[in-house]
Design an enzyme around this catalytic site. Sequence first.
Site, mmCIF file in Angstrom:
data_model
loop_
_atom_site.group_PDB
_atom_site.id
_atom_site.type_symbol
_atom_site.label_atom_id
_atom_site.label_comp_id
_atom_site.label_asym_id
_atom_site.label_seq_id
_atom_site.Cartn_x
_atom_site.Cartn_y
_atom_site.Cartn_z
ATOM 1 N N TRP A 20 0.822 -1.212 0.000
ATOM 2 C CA TRP A 20 0.000 0.000 0.000
ATOM 3 C C TRP A 20 0.860 1.269 0.000
ATOM 4 C CZ3 TRP A 20 -0.569 -3.948 3.626
ATOM 5 C CH2 TRP A 20 0.128 -3.784 4.819
ATOM 6 N N ARG A 21 2.175 1.101 0.079
ATOM 7 C CA ARG A 21 3.048 2.269 -0.032
ATOM 8 C C ARG A 21 3.444 2.540 -1.474
ATOM 9 N NH1 ARG A 21 6.688 1.153 5.390
ATOM 10 N NH2 ARG A 21 5.208 2.115 6.822
ATOM 11 N N GLU A 33 -5.923 0.744 5.446
ATOM 12 C CA GLU A 33 -6.073 1.399 6.747
ATOM 13 C C GLU A 33 -7.156 0.753 7.594
ATOM 14 O OE1 GLU A 33 -3.997 3.275 7.973
ATOM 15 O OE2 GLU A 33 -2.855 3.805 6.198
ATOM 16 N N GLN A 38 -5.972 -1.613 14.752
ATOM 17 C CA GLN A 38 -5.742 -2.546 15.873
ATOM 18 C C GLN A 38 -5.166 -3.884 15.407
ATOM 19 O OE1 GLN A 38 -6.581 -1.815 19.533
ATOM 20 N NE2 GLN A 38 -5.778 -0.133 18.301
ATOM 21 N N THR A 39 -4.434 -3.832 14.320
ATOM 22 C CA THR A 39 -3.937 -5.068 13.717
ATOM 23 C C THR A 39 -2.498 -4.870 13.238
ATOM 24 O OG1 THR A 39 -6.177 -5.551 12.955
ATOM 25 C CG2 THR A 39 -4.383 -6.776 11.912
ATOM 26 N N TYR A 116 -8.248 8.813 12.953
ATOM 27 C CA TYR A 116 -6.977 8.278 12.440
ATOM 28 C C TYR A 116 -7.053 7.988 10.937
ATOM 29 C CZ TYR A 116 -3.657 5.086 10.708
ATOM 30 O OH TYR A 116 -2.733 4.526 9.877
ATOM 31 N N ASP A 134 -2.000 7.187 16.066
ATOM 32 C CA ASP A 134 -2.336 5.788 16.345
ATOM 33 C C ASP A 134 -1.526 5.337 17.564
ATOM 34 O OD1 ASP A 134 0.226 5.617 15.366
ATOM 35 O OD2 ASP A 134 -0.130 3.726 14.323
ATOM 36 N N CYS A 195 16.772 2.330 22.227
ATOM 37 C CA CYS A 195 17.170 3.667 22.681
ATOM 38 C C CYS A 195 18.652 3.940 22.391
ATOM 39 C CB CYS A 195 16.905 3.809 24.175
ATOM 40 S SG CYS A 195 15.151 3.654 24.606
ATOM 41 N N CYS A 204 15.120 12.943 24.124
ATOM 42 C CA CYS A 204 13.991 12.133 24.599
ATOM 43 C C CYS A 204 13.867 12.227 26.112
ATOM 44 C CB CYS A 204 14.154 10.669 24.170
ATOM 45 S SG CYS A 204 12.819 9.598 24.742
#
Length: 354
Positions: A20-21, A33, A38-39, A116, A134, A195, A204
């Site tokens: 999808w990009r 989307e 939630q997946t 979203y 999200d 990190c 941060c």
Amino acid sequence: MKFYNLLIDWYLSNKRELPWRETKNPYYIWLSEIMLQQTKVTQGLPYYLKFVEEFTTVKDLANASEEKVLKLWQGLGYYSRARSLHFTAKYVSDTLKGEFPDNYKDLKKLKGVGDYTASAIASFCFKEPVAVVDGNVYRVLSRVFGIDLAINSTEGIKKFKELAQSLIDVKRPGLYNQAIMEFGALHCKPKNPYCISCPFQVRCKAFQQGLIDKLPVKLKKTKVVTKNFNYLVVLAKDQTVIQQRKGSGIWENLYQFPLIETEIEISKEELLDNAEFKAYVKDDFKNINLFNKKPIKHVLSHRKLMVKFWVIQLEEIPDNFKKNDFRVIDNSDLKLYPVPVLIQKFLENFNFTK
DNA sequence: AATTCGGGGCA
DNA sequence: TGCCCAGAATT
């Protein structure tokens, strides 16, 4: 260095290649989307590929039956997404003549499209500078800016949206939105984030204050309720009985075997004495066997199901299964109906075609 | 404002 | 086990 430049630089050298990009067609973006709500990407990807192959255009999706859409969606969960997807496909195809809305405000009016998803489509397809928020964005922003406001509180939702909006690259909104989500998914992960090699390390707040594993803050969820399901697998002359789940609740519009829900786990004797059971099959059954000795535990996000499959052999399908919303079908046709994963696993283990 | 919607993966 | 995931709709 601006926030969005650090993010986009990281993205351009670390991003995954995803189908999808490769497009800005709003139909494909919308489809992806909805599926990814939630997946995880790895879970949604095979479904996306199936859908674009089966439904090349929004009109193809609109012309399909809901049953076929649900069948292709089977196993992905949150089935209201599939029902809304089909509803919106018909709306776009019929009322909007196949053209998706081209802005956030109108996209958000579509069923199944919230803040979203409207932001994602508007920015990816139409370069509208609206920030997505999200689960990834909540995590990245709460850590980098050291915000302990609960991400699922009304105030938190508002503040994080404002912050995300203030950080967007208005010249490249789609790229920025992709970048912050991908950074959250691959680098600033929930557990064991990287990190040590993080481009935001020096600024941060969470890292500086040792609060990485404390952020984001989320209000605790409600407790899981346990329910006892007894499915009646009625067999007679290579036929069986199924029922479509109606009304609101889990697995709406999916199919299952006739269900008797009980307060507690029940034995064979207790089933035989159950009023609902007796109303269905009276006492003309040849034999009845419990398929699984221990209840199958099927866990959903907010519910724990303890399930027993009772296999009932009969000479004829009882009349009570030939009315209301029951359907008498050939065993070999079971595979055509969308069913919950719980039922699908039973069908595979029981080997229905045999 | 809180609850309801699935299923899989991971530490 | 508990938590999270490219959230949205309903109560």
